[in-house]
Design a protein around this motif. Structure first.
Motif, PDB file in Angstrom:
ATOM      1  N   SER A 293       2.642 -26.301  -1.536  1.00 25.19           N
ATOM      2  CA  SER A 293       2.793 -25.466  -0.334  1.00 25.19           C
ATOM      3  C   SER A 293       4.157 -25.679   0.322  1.00 25.19           C
ATOM      4  N   GLY A 307      -0.335 -22.547   0.202  1.00 23.45           N
ATOM      5  CA  GLY A 307       0.538 -21.419  -0.106  1.00 23.45           C
ATOM      6  C   GLY A 307       1.977 -21.606   0.313  1.00 23.45           C
ATOM      7  N   ALA A 316      -5.344 -18.124   2.861  1.00 22.22           N
ATOM      8  CA  ALA A 316      -4.641 -18.133   1.578  1.00 22.22           C
ATOM      9  C   ALA A 316      -5.579 -17.724   0.448  1.00 22.22           C
ATOM     10  N   LEU A 317      -6.785 -18.258   0.447  1.00 22.17           N
ATOM     11  CA  LEU A 317      -7.748 -17.928  -0.604  1.00 22.17           C
ATOM     12  C   LEU A 317      -8.130 -16.451  -0.551  1.00 22.17           C
ATOM     13  N   ARG A 318      -8.250 -15.935   0.662  1.00 28.61           N
ATOM     14  CA  ARG A 318      -8.571 -14.512   0.815  1.00 28.61           C
ATOM     15  C   ARG A 318      -7.425 -13.644   0.269  1.00 28.61           C
ATOM     16  N   GLN A 319      -6.186 -14.022   0.585  1.00 29.64           N
ATOM     17  CA  GLN A 319      -5.027 -13.278   0.091  1.00 29.64           C
ATOM     18  C   GLN A 319      -4.973 -13.287  -1.435  1.00 29.64           C
ATOM     19  N   TRP A 320      -5.223 -14.451  -2.001  1.00 27.48           N
ATOM     20  CA  TRP A 320      -5.165 -14.565  -3.463  1.00 27.48           C
ATOM     21  C   TRP A 320      -6.256 -13.725  -4.117  1.00 27.48           C
ATOM     22  N   ALA A 321      -7.426 -13.688  -3.497  1.00 27.21           N
ATOM     23  CA  ALA A 321      -8.515 -12.879  -4.042  1.00 27.21           C
ATOM     24  C   ALA A 321      -8.155 -11.389  -4.009  1.00 27.21           C
ATOM     25  N   LEU A 323      -5.095 -10.102  -4.040  1.00 28.76           N
ATOM     26  CA  LEU A 323      -4.061  -9.867  -5.053  1.00 28.76           C
ATOM     27  C   LEU A 323      -4.664  -9.801  -6.449  1.00 28.76           C
ATOM     28  N   LYS A 324      -5.635 -10.663  -6.711  1.00 32.20           N
ATOM     29  CA  LYS A 324      -6.277 -10.665  -8.031  1.00 32.20           C
ATOM     30  C   LYS A 324      -7.001  -9.352  -8.280  1.00 32.20           C
TER      31      LYS A 324
END
Length: 332
Positions: A293, A307, A316-321, A323-324
């Motif tokens: 990070s 991140g 961060a986890l929500r953003q990555w999900a 994007l995926k």
């Protein structure tokens, strides 16, 4: 070679013995590669599946273990398998490298230095003017401790470490090989005549008690006053701590992480591997910075950040999900 029965090990751990084994235990080993005279541990239920194929005769396990040990095998149930395993490792630990004279004849110790009773100075080491070393401290071969440094009692300075002038290191510390304490901070300013002008750093480093500094790590001296590492901090290998940074008590910094200048960490802060912290940032007590990070602003106490740039872990986890999902949808 040391060996113990499972009962002798359990006397140390004070756990609950489940099952039994007639094997004498000769060493600790990882679960997957242990043989039938070795002890291992299961620190998380997700690793239970490896027990059936493991040849280990004993495992230290948490109290929530859900499988039986099997024939001629045993579990030692404890509240925290990781901590209990550290006790087992101490049982099997081999002696530290030995000194046959307290101050080796090839060590250069200034006549004004004060060396405490029971301290040892290894071959080729340099101890500068007005250095003070407490009792029962060990300086391994080819370490350097420069002028006016103070080293506490029961501290270990490993080979290749350099302790620059006026640094202060507390009691019960470990400075690993090739660590540098008190180097100049990284400070340069543009100058029309000279290009870049080096900013002198005239402060020092103060390290508390029970601190461990990993191999090849660097703690820079303060520009004006002191860079401070609080009691009980544990610094991994290849870590950079910039000038005038201040760490509270019991902070952890994993390998390849770094603090720029004038960073303040509260008590119990955890910095993951390869994380980087911008200058003049304050991170509150108990905050956790995830591996890799990048922190660019102050972090409140107790927050977990992920991140680059770092945001709260759940964001961060929500953003990555998201994007995926976007990448998956674009391939349809």
């Amino acid at each position: 070679m040391k060996s113990y029965t499972v009962q002798e090990i359990n006397e140390v751990l004070k756990g609950i013995l489940v099952g039994n084994t007639s094997q004498n235990i000769t060493s600790p080993e990882q679960l997957e590669v242990a043989n039938d005279t070795e002890i291992s541990f299961i620190g998380n239920k997700k690793y239970e599946k490896f027990w059936e194929k493991s040849k280990a005769c004993v495992a230290i396990v948490n109290e929530d273990i859900s499988i039986p040990p099997g024939e001629n095998r045993a579990f030692i149930k404890v509240k925290n398998a990781d901590l209990a395993m550290s006790q087992v490792l101490e049982l099997f630990a081999r002696p530290m490298p030995q000194f046959y004279v307290e101050i080796h004849p090839t060590a250069l110790v200034d006549k004004s230095a004060l060396i405490g009773v029971g301290s040892k100075i290894g071959a080729g080491s340099y101890i500068g003017p007005k250095v003070k070393i407490g009792e029962n401290t060990t300086v391994y071969p080819n370490a350097t401790i420069l002028d006016e440094c103070t080293i506490g009692r029961n501290t270990i300075i490993w080979s290749g470490a350099v302790i620059r002038e006026r640094s202060q290191i507390g009691n019960d510390c470990i400075i690993h090989p090739n660590a540098t304490i008190g180097a100049d901070g990284f400070g340069f300013r543009p100058c029309a005549q000279k290009g870049l002008v080096k900013i002198p750093h005239i402060g020092n480093v103060i390290i508390g008690d029970g601190v461990e500094i990993g191999a090849n790590s660097c703690v820079d001296r303060g520009k004006f006053s002191s860079t401070i590492i609080g009691d009980g901090c544990k610094i991994d290998n290849l870590v950079q701590i910039g000038h005038n940074s201040k760490l509270g008590k019991f902070c952890i910094m994993a390998g390849n992480s770094g603090l720029a200048g004038s960073v303040t960490l509260g008590n119990g802060v955890i910095i993951g591997g390869s994380a980087s912290i911008k200058d003049h940032v304050t991170i509150g007590d108990g905050a956790v910075i995830g591996a890799g990070s990048g922190v660019t602003g102050d972090i409140p106490a107790g927050k977990t950040m992920l991140g680059y740039p770092a945001v709260e872990a759940r964001d961060a986890l929500r953003q990555w999900a998201i994007l995926k999902r976007m990448v998956t949808d674009s391939k349809k």
